[in-house]
Design an enzyme around this catalytic site. Structure first.
Site, PDB file in Angstrom:
ATOM      1  N   CYS A  18       0.836  -1.206   0.000  1.00 46.72           N
ATOM      2  CA  CYS A  18       0.000   0.000   0.000  1.00 46.72           C
ATOM      3  C   CYS A  18       0.872   1.257   0.000  1.00 46.72           C
ATOM      4  O   CYS A  18       1.401   1.646   1.051  1.00 46.72           O
ATOM      5  CB  CYS A  18      -0.938  -0.015   1.206  1.00 46.72           C
ATOM      6  SG  CYS A  18      -1.999   1.450   1.287  1.00 46.72           S
TER       7      CYS A  18
ATOM      8  N   CYS B 155      -0.408   4.100   2.182  1.00 49.78           N
ATOM      9  CA  CYS B 155      -0.172   3.893   3.612  1.00 49.78           C
ATOM     10  C   CYS B 155       1.298   4.114   3.962  1.00 49.78           C
ATOM     11  O   CYS B 155       1.617   4.728   4.972  1.00 49.78           O
ATOM     12  CB  CYS B 155      -0.524   2.458   4.027  1.00 49.78           C
ATOM     13  SG  CYS B 155      -2.038   1.816   3.324  1.00 49.78           S
ATOM     14  N   ASP B 156       2.191   3.605   3.154  1.00 49.95           N
ATOM     15  CA  ASP B 156       3.592   3.505   3.572  1.00 49.95           C
ATOM     16  C   ASP B 156       4.586   4.329   2.755  1.00 49.95           C
ATOM     17  O   ASP B 156       5.767   4.391   3.115  1.00 49.95           O
ATOM     18  CB  ASP B 156       4.021   2.023   3.539  1.00 49.95           C
ATOM     19  CG  ASP B 156       3.177   1.191   4.506  1.00 49.95           C
ATOM     20  OD1 ASP B 156       2.808   1.722   5.559  1.00 49.95           O
ATOM     21  OD2 ASP B 156       2.887   0.030   4.190  1.00 49.95           O
TER      22      ASP B 156
END
Ligand code: NDP
Length: 318
Positions: free
Chosen positions: A138, A141-142
């Site tokens: 992701c 997300c990261d």
């Protein structure tokens, strides 16, 4: 009713942010929800490390800890949380029938499906070893953790194209690893990728191994499937964007889905084609796939279930 058949007002299947949020709202609305967690209790976030984009945590939080907080909140408000997986359903008549662990039957006035989706992985040992330590599925997300660094991303669909352009804004350089000599992504997405100067595309290239120092990722070894030439590219982050599959197999044949198995809900609500069955989270969302959007739709599902039951009661007592 026999001992192994139990009736509930509201059954929640799955325990990610969508399921727990539905549980919190359903508990407070006195629906006395029963939740079956599924085999990965807490869902995909239990497999991540830092979560920095969920509102309310100014210093971020570890994924497993956040899901434990979700669980405790749902439990404190009265949700009956049980470990177990739903093995089959029968939505042919009311109340709905759901079989848990292939033996126990639950009948339910309302069912909230929050079974989520799972990222597809390449299946390399090194990918598993460094998952959460440089390997991620992701970028939204990261990606932030690799600000100013070099990263690689594997995949050639719309997700990979979108995530590569997202990463290109944060990272110094993004190497895209594409296994064929062309992309699957739409023309519009491709256009964005090709016009981003710090994205380099390696066609006909497959990932052989993710390299690390035992703590975190330091590079990726790739192989050109035409020339057989092997190269190790130094990167700090390795993103896998080869698709997701929704965890909806047990509902096939009952609920309307798109061709890839995502459950169809009425736009702006969580209702499905089956009366009293609602769906929230990644099982019905292939676009946003964020914890916060899943949680939001979980709230909607509980409200939809509550209103459905209230309307039914009104008809019965009127
Ligand atoms: P897709 O299934 O469309 O694409 C997966 C990609 O990963 C393909 O290019 C495939 O390669 C590649 N791949 C699969 N397995 C491997 C492997 N083992 N090694 C290397 N590469 C591999 O998934 P997406 O997640 O990209 O998209 C899912 C759906 O969501 C699509 O319908 C897409 O259009 C949609 N979507 C729409 C967006 C938007 O409109 N904004 C954004 C994101 C997704 P190959 O091509 O060789 O098969």
């Amino acid at each position: 009713m026999s001992a192994d058949i139990e009736h509930v007002k509201c059954l929640i299947i799955g325990s990610g942010p969508a399921g727990y949020t539905a549980a919190i709202y359903a508990s407070r609305a006195d629906l006395k929800p029963v939740m079956y967690t599924g085999l990965l209790a807490g869902g995909q976030l239990t497999q991540t490390t830092d979560v920095e984009n969920y509102p309310g945590y100014p210093h971020g939080i570890m994924g497993p800890e956040m899901m434990e907080n979700f669980r405790q909140q749902a439990e404190r408000l009265g949700t009956d949380i049980r470990f177990g997986y739903v093995s089959s359903v029968d939505f042919s008549s009311l109340p709905h029938k759901v079989v848990v662990d292939e033996r126990k039957t639950i009948t339910a006035d309302t069912v909230i499906i929050s079974t989520g989706a799972s990222a597809k992985w390449l299946g390399l040992d090194s990918e598993q070893k460094y998952s959460g330590f440089g390997v991620s599925a992701c970028a939204t997300c990261d990606g932030f953790f690799f600000k100013g660094e070099d990263v690689a991303i594997v995949g050639a669909g719309d997700t990979a194209a979108e995530e590569a352009t997202y990463l290109a804004k944060l990272c110094k350089k993004v190497t895209m690893i594409v296994r064929r000599d062309e992309f699957r992504a739409s023309k519009a997405m491709m256009h964005r990728v090709l016009n981003t100067p710090n994205i380099e595309i390696l066609y006909n290239t497959e990932t052989k191994e993710i390299v690390g120092d035992g703590q975190s990722v330091t590079g990726v070894t790739v192989i050109n499937n035409v020339t057989n030439q092997e190269t190790t590219i130094p990167v700090a982050g390795f993103f896998v964007a080869i698709g997701h599959h929704p965890n909806t197999e047990i509902f096939k044949g009952w609920i309307h889905m798109d061709e890839t198995g995502y459950i169809k809900t009425t736009p702006g609500s969580t209702t499905t084609n089956i009366e009293g069955v609602f769906c929230c989270g990644d099982a019905q969302d292939h676009i946003y796939r964020q914890a916060v959007t899943a949680a939001g739709s979980g709230c909607m599902a509980a409200i939809d279930a509550e209103r459905y039951l209230a309307a039914k009661e009104h008809v019965v007592t009127a």
